[in-house]
Design a protein around this motif. Structure first.
Motif, PDB file in Angstrom:
ATOM      1  N   ARG A 127       0.848  -1.198   0.000  1.00  0.00           N
ATOM      2  CA  ARG A 127       0.000   0.000   0.000  1.00  0.00           C
ATOM      3  C   ARG A 127       0.877   1.239   0.000  1.00  0.00           C
ATOM      4  NH1 ARG A 127      -2.396   3.528   3.917  1.00  0.00           N
ATOM      5  NH2 ARG A 127      -1.293   2.428   5.572  1.00  0.00           N
ATOM      6  N   ASN A 128       0.549   2.164  -0.883  1.00  0.00           N
ATOM      7  CA  ASN A 128       1.211   3.455  -0.891  1.00  0.00           C
ATOM      8  C   ASN A 128       0.625   4.280   0.248  1.00  0.00           C
ATOM      9  OD1 ASN A 128       1.858   6.230  -1.444  1.00  0.00           O
ATOM     10  ND2 ASN A 128       2.321   5.652  -3.556  1.00  0.00           N
ATOM     11  N   VAL A 129       1.449   4.610   1.238  1.00  0.00           N
ATOM     12  CA  VAL A 129       0.923   5.274   2.439  1.00  0.00           C
ATOM     13  C   VAL A 129       0.480   6.702   2.152  1.00  0.00           C
ATOM     14  CG1 VAL A 129       2.260   3.848   4.041  1.00  0.00           C
ATOM     15  CG2 VAL A 129       3.273   5.949   3.133  1.00  0.00           C
ATOM     16  N   ARG A 130       0.956   7.283   1.071  1.00  0.00           N
ATOM     17  CA  ARG A 130       0.536   8.646   0.729  1.00  0.00           C
ATOM     18  C   ARG A 130      -0.850   8.669   0.102  1.00  0.00           C
ATOM     19  NH1 ARG A 130       5.834  11.305  -2.237  1.00  0.00           N
ATOM     20  NH2 ARG A 130       7.260  11.262  -0.472  1.00  0.00           N
ATOM     21  N   SER A 131      -1.085   7.758  -0.828  1.00  0.00           N
ATOM     22  CA  SER A 131      -2.336   7.776  -1.579  1.00  0.00           C
ATOM     23  C   SER A 131      -3.347   6.737  -1.125  1.00  0.00           C
ATOM     24  CB  SER A 131      -2.042   7.555  -3.068  1.00  0.00           C
ATOM     25  OG  SER A 131      -1.490   6.261  -3.261  1.00  0.00           O
ATOM     26  N   GLY A 132      -2.887   5.730  -0.377  1.00  0.00           N
ATOM     27  CA  GLY A 132      -3.767   4.641   0.022  1.00  0.00           C
ATOM     28  C   GLY A 132      -4.005   3.619  -1.064  1.00  0.00           C
ATOM     29  N   GLU A 133      -3.308   3.744  -2.199  1.00  0.00           N
ATOM     30  CA  GLU A 133      -3.503   2.830  -3.324  1.00  0.00           C
ATOM     31  C   GLU A 133      -2.809   1.499  -3.063  1.00  0.00           C
ATOM     32  OE1 GLU A 133      -3.286   6.612  -6.394  1.00  0.00           O
ATOM     33  OE2 GLU A 133      -1.604   5.237  -6.143  1.00  0.00           O
ATOM     34  N   SER A 134      -3.465   0.418  -3.472  1.00  0.00           N
ATOM     35  CA  SER A 134      -2.856  -0.901  -3.377  1.00  0.00           C
ATOM     36  C   SER A 134      -2.079  -1.194  -4.651  1.00  0.00           C
ATOM     37  CB  SER A 134      -3.935  -1.972  -3.182  1.00  0.00           C
ATOM     38  OG  SER A 134      -4.491  -1.869  -1.898  1.00  0.00           O
ATOM     39  N   VAL A 135      -0.919  -1.805  -4.506  1.00  0.00           N
ATOM     40  CA  VAL A 135      -0.080  -2.171  -5.642  1.00  0.00           C
ATOM     41  C   VAL A 135       0.485  -3.560  -5.389  1.00  0.00           C
ATOM     42  CG1 VAL A 135       0.579   0.217  -6.184  1.00  0.00           C
ATOM     43  CG2 VAL A 135       1.977  -1.121  -4.590  1.00  0.00           C
ATOM     44  N   ALA A 136       1.049  -4.139  -6.428  1.00  0.00           N
ATOM     45  CA  ALA A 136       1.825  -5.364  -6.294  1.00  0.00           C
ATOM     46  C   ALA A 136       3.282  -4.998  -6.534  1.00  0.00           C
ATOM     47  CB  ALA A 136       1.373  -6.408  -7.304  1.00  0.00           C
ATOM     48  N   ILE A 137       4.168  -5.457  -5.666  1.00  0.00           N
ATOM     49  CA  ILE A 137       5.585  -5.145  -5.807  1.00  0.00           C
ATOM     50  C   ILE A 137       6.370  -6.432  -6.054  1.00  0.00           C
ATOM     51  CG2 ILE A 137       7.639  -4.202  -4.705  1.00  0.00           C
ATOM     52  CD1 ILE A 137       5.954  -2.238  -3.241  1.00  0.00           C
ATOM     53  N   LYS A 138       7.019  -6.468  -7.207  1.00  0.00           N
ATOM     54  CA  LYS A 138       7.878  -7.589  -7.562  1.00  0.00           C
ATOM     55  C   LYS A 138       9.290  -7.259  -7.100  1.00  0.00           C
ATOM     56  CE  LYS A 138       9.275 -10.291 -11.653  1.00  0.00           C
ATOM     57  NZ  LYS A 138       9.072 -10.429 -13.115  1.00  0.00           N
ATOM     58  N   LEU A 195       2.890  -1.351 -15.216  1.00  0.00           N
ATOM     59  CA  LEU A 195       4.051  -1.052 -14.391  1.00  0.00           C
ATOM     60  C   LEU A 195       4.034   0.434 -14.063  1.00  0.00           C
ATOM     61  CD1 LEU A 195       6.887  -1.803 -13.207  1.00  0.00           C
ATOM     62  CD2 LEU A 195       7.811  -1.246 -15.457  1.00  0.00           C
ATOM     63  N   PHE A 196       4.036   0.765 -12.759  1.00  0.00           N
ATOM     64  CA  PHE A 196       3.975   2.174 -12.360  1.00  0.00           C
ATOM     65  C   PHE A 196       5.360   2.788 -12.217  1.00  0.00           C
ATOM     66  CE2 PHE A 196      -0.130   0.672 -10.371  1.00  0.00           C
ATOM     67  CZ  PHE A 196      -0.925   1.227 -11.348  1.00  0.00           C
ATOM     68  N   GLU A 197       6.275   2.068 -11.595  1.00  0.00           N
ATOM     69  CA  GLU A 197       7.614   2.606 -11.419  1.00  0.00           C
ATOM     70  C   GLU A 197       8.591   1.494 -11.076  1.00  0.00           C
ATOM     71  OE1 GLU A 197       8.366   5.073  -7.972  1.00  0.00           O
ATOM     72  OE2 GLU A 197       6.446   4.479  -7.111  1.00  0.00           O
ATOM     73  N   LYS A 230      18.472  -5.003  -4.215  1.00  0.00           N
ATOM     74  CA  LYS A 230      17.182  -5.392  -4.777  1.00  0.00           C
ATOM     75  C   LYS A 230      16.739  -4.453  -5.893  1.00  0.00           C
ATOM     76  CE  LYS A 230      16.564  -8.477  -1.412  1.00  0.00           C
ATOM     77  NZ  LYS A 230      16.564  -9.935  -1.646  1.00  0.00           N
ATOM     78  N   ILE A 231      15.888  -4.989  -6.772  1.00  0.00           N
ATOM     79  CA  ILE A 231      15.177  -4.188  -7.758  1.00  0.00           C
ATOM     80  C   ILE A 231      13.695  -4.363  -7.472  1.00  0.00           C
ATOM     81  CG2 ILE A 231      14.733  -3.790 -10.211  1.00  0.00           C
ATOM     82  CD1 ILE A 231      17.359  -5.277 -10.771  1.00  0.00           C
ATOM     83  N   TYR A 232      12.928  -3.280  -7.521  1.00  0.00           N
ATOM     84  CA  TYR A 232      11.508  -3.323  -7.193  1.00  0.00           C
ATOM     85  C   TYR A 232      10.683  -2.854  -8.391  1.00  0.00           C
ATOM     86  CZ  TYR A 232      13.496  -3.409  -2.483  1.00  0.00           C
ATOM     87  OH  TYR A 232      14.229  -3.722  -1.360  1.00  0.00           O
ATOM     88  N   PHE A 233       9.799  -3.730  -8.872  1.00  0.00           N
ATOM     89  CA  PHE A 233       8.825  -3.348  -9.892  1.00  0.00           C
ATOM     90  C   PHE A 233       7.516  -3.061  -9.161  1.00  0.00           C
ATOM     91  CE2 PHE A 233      10.419  -5.678 -13.958  1.00  0.00           C
ATOM     92  CZ  PHE A 233      11.716  -5.296 -13.672  1.00  0.00           C
ATOM     93  N   VAL A 234       7.061  -1.823  -9.187  1.00  0.00           N
ATOM     94  CA  VAL A 234       5.781  -1.468  -8.573  1.00  0.00           C
ATOM     95  C   VAL A 234       4.720  -1.537  -9.662  1.00  0.00           C
ATOM     96  CG1 VAL A 234       4.504   0.256  -7.259  1.00  0.00           C
ATOM     97  CG2 VAL A 234       6.977   0.016  -6.931  1.00  0.00           C
ATOM     98  N   MET A 235       3.770  -2.469  -9.492  1.00  0.00           N
ATOM     99  CA  MET A 235       2.822  -2.770 -10.559  1.00  0.00           C
ATOM    100  C   MET A 235       1.383  -2.702 -10.067  1.00  0.00           C
ATOM    101  SD  MET A 235       4.885  -5.969 -12.246  1.00  0.00           S
ATOM    102  CE  MET A 235       4.139  -5.706 -13.845  1.00  0.00           C
ATOM    103  N   SER A 281      -0.592 -10.461 -18.245  1.00  0.00           N
ATOM    104  CA  SER A 281       0.547 -10.303 -17.342  1.00  0.00           C
ATOM    105  C   SER A 281       1.715 -11.171 -17.781  1.00  0.00           C
ATOM    106  CB  SER A 281       0.137 -10.674 -15.909  1.00  0.00           C
ATOM    107  OG  SER A 281      -0.076 -12.068 -15.795  1.00  0.00           O
ATOM    108  N   ASP A 282       2.784 -11.090 -17.017  1.00  0.00           N
ATOM    109  CA  ASP A 282       3.986 -11.929 -17.177  1.00  0.00           C
ATOM    110  C   ASP A 282       4.596 -11.835 -18.566  1.00  0.00           C
ATOM    111  OD1 ASP A 282       6.063 -13.647 -16.888  1.00  0.00           O
ATOM    112  OD2 ASP A 282       4.896 -15.290 -16.044  1.00  0.00           O
ATOM    113  N   PHE A 283       5.400 -10.772 -18.758  1.00  0.00           N
ATOM    114  CA  PHE A 283       6.097 -10.581 -20.020  1.00  0.00           C
ATOM    115  C   PHE A 283       7.529 -11.117 -19.942  1.00  0.00           C
ATOM    116  CE2 PHE A 283       2.514  -7.902 -20.585  1.00  0.00           C
ATOM    117  CZ  PHE A 283       2.360  -7.704 -21.949  1.00  0.00           C
ATOM    118  N   GLY A 284       7.756 -12.084 -19.059  1.00  0.00           N
ATOM    119  CA  GLY A 284       9.102 -12.609 -18.849  1.00  0.00           C
ATOM    120  C   GLY A 284       9.704 -13.294 -20.054  1.00  0.00           C
ATOM    121  N   LEU A 285       8.878 -13.858 -20.944  1.00  0.00           N
ATOM    122  CA  LEU A 285       9.391 -14.519 -22.149  1.00  0.00           C
ATOM    123  C   LEU A 285       9.192 -13.660 -23.392  1.00  0.00           C
ATOM    124  CD1 LEU A 285       8.248 -18.232 -21.629  1.00  0.00           C
ATOM    125  CD2 LEU A 285      10.508 -17.244 -21.252  1.00  0.00           C
TER     126      LEU A 285
END
Length: 465
Positions: A46-57, A91-93, A100-105, A167-171
């Motif tokens: 959860r983004n504590v500023r906006s309250g938005e839920s995200v998935a973080i890879k 992908l947001f950022e 670590k690398i973080y994909f915020v999705m 989803s899943d553009f790994g290949l």
């Protein structure tokens, strides 16, 4: 202009005990684990500023370095940063630390389409809706030169509104990865969904491979089972290669004809995306997602890029606008390409993956507050001063020395102009040929003083990234 940020999380989710502290990079509360693989884990956050839920890879740098997956991750970043479509997980950022690398999705709550199909075949209108959304997303990717290569129900998610998300553009692959024959040769995909030409291992058109997989998905949605199935993998591949399947009796004539065109073992006669969109069965109730084309970039009219927020310790001095209506007149140039958030991230040594990926040292970037016409004139002036040949095409400028330099011969430099904001321009300079030392002197003694002056007049900041 519509907001592209994800919808706010339900209050019940925001108060859920699944969220825990400390904050990730000062702004995300990380919650439960959603899934994991050999090199990455995915969490709800959860983004504590906006309250938005995200998935973080979360990707472990050390593991991908040891596994030789640097190019793979770079390709995934490049692909995800280019796809903006309502039926593609967004992908947001991207953020990074030393380890670590973080994909915020986008956090898609509805789960996999596979789970829904596992309960039995779908109603025709529901299956058609999902297939329409899948084809719309695939068409968008293909227009951008991106090919998924692993389309299957497990990689198709459903949001809270029942809409499909790829989803899943790994290949995935991009068009410039193809070999000299214009084809791809990597054997990849999921056995039951792989196209026959991939099995032949003689090279394949990745767009036609995606279309085949879409055909298998449509069959599964409408039949409730796979068109090609066998416990013996070699027998399965033989059936796929020969196209041995039968449509069930409840398929309408129109649907059967479409499936047969989708699962045509001959890629040259297989149906194309434009033909699918003109198909009578497909067109029922189909709503086009409109895009416009500008400077080799596609944008959804409902999903314009917005830059991600900077980390709390490095707030931006002013908002970075993603789109501009300004036009340059009288210069003979197209409007410089606007930079999206991911381009900006890639330029920033303090916020990107520069600690992971090597730098050649032959690319330099400068910013300026001057109009594009003034910058081009200045580059031409520098060329005349040094007796360099000056050429320009659109927003690309080439400067070429007329005498032999050091070991690398005559110095050749290319400069590309990008618009960061209406009043701020980025010039990316690359050495095309010539001696490295001469190139460094050229940048230090000719370019840097000019760009320092042109930017300091606007903001007082150092102009080189």
């Amino acid at each position: 202009m519509a907001d592209r940020t994800p919808p706010p999380a339900p209050p019940s989710l925001l108060k859920s005990p699944e969220y825990r502290k400390p904050l990730l990079l000062g702004r995300y509360e990380v919650g439960k684990l959603l899934g994991q693989g050999n090199f990455a884990k995915v969490y709800v956050a959860r983004n504590v500023r906006s309250g938005e839920s995200v998935a973080i890879k979360v990707i472990d740098k050390e593991k991908i370095l040891k596994g030789g997956l640097v190019a793979h991750i770079k390709r995934e970043i490049a692909i995800l940063s280019r796809v903006r479509h309502p039926n593609i997980v967004q992908l947001f950022e991207i953020m990074a630390t030393k380890a670590k690398i973080y994909f915020v999705m986008e956090y898609v709550r509805g789960g996999e389409l596979f789970k829904k199909v596992a309960k039995g075949r779908l109603r025709e209108d529901v299956a058609r809706k999902y297939f329409q959304q899948l084809v719309s997303a695939v068409a968008f990717c293909h227009a951008r030169g991106i090919y998924h290569r692993d389309i299957k129900p497990e990689n198709l998610l459903l949001d809270e509104n029942g809409d499909l998300k790829v989803s899943d553009f790994g290949l995935s692959a991009v068009s410039d990865q193809s070999q000299k024959d214009g084809l791809f040769h990597t054997f990849c995909g999921t056995p039951a969904y792989v196209a026959p030409e991939v099995l032949a291992q003689k090279g394949y058109d990745a767009a036609k491979v995606d279309i085949w997989s879409c055909g298998v998905v449509l069959f599964v949605l409408m039949a409730g089972y796979l068109p090609f199935h066998d416990q013996n993998i070699m027998l399965l591949y033989r059936k796929i290669y020969k196209g041995e399947f039968r449509c069930p009796r409840w398929f309408s004539t129109e649907l059967t004809r479409l499936v047969l065109r989708l699962l045509d073992v001959n890629p040259s006669s297989r149906i194309t995306i434009p033909e699918i969109m003109e198909n009578r069965w497909f067109k029922k109730g189909f709503r086009h997602v409109r895009f416009y084309f500008e400077n080799d970039r596609f944008y959804s009219l409902d999903d314009i890029d917005k830059p991600p927020e900077e980390p709390p310790e490095e707030p931006p001095e002013e908002p970075l606008e993603p789109e501009f209506a300004s036009k340059r007149k009288g210069l003979g140039l197209r409007r410089p390409a606007s930079l999206n958030a991911f381009d900006i991230i890639s330029f920033s040594p303090g916020f990107d993956l520069s600690g992971l990926f090597e730098e050649t040292g032959e690319e330099k970037r400068f910013v300026s507050g001057e109009p594009v016409s003034v910058i081009v004139s200045k580059l031409e002036e520098i060329a005349m001063l040094l007796s360099f040949t000056f050429r320009k095409k659109d927003y690309l400028v080439n400067l070429e020395g007329n005498k032999e330099g050091g070991k690398g011969g005559a110095l050749k430099v290319a400069a590309e102009i990008f618009e960061l904001t209406p009043s701020l321009v980025v010039v990316e300079v690359k050495k095309k040929a010539g001696d490295r030392g001469e190139y460094e002197d050229f940048c230090k003694n000719q370019l840097k003083p000019y760009f320092l002056n042109s930017t300091s007049q606007q903001s007082g900041a150092d102009s080189e990234f």
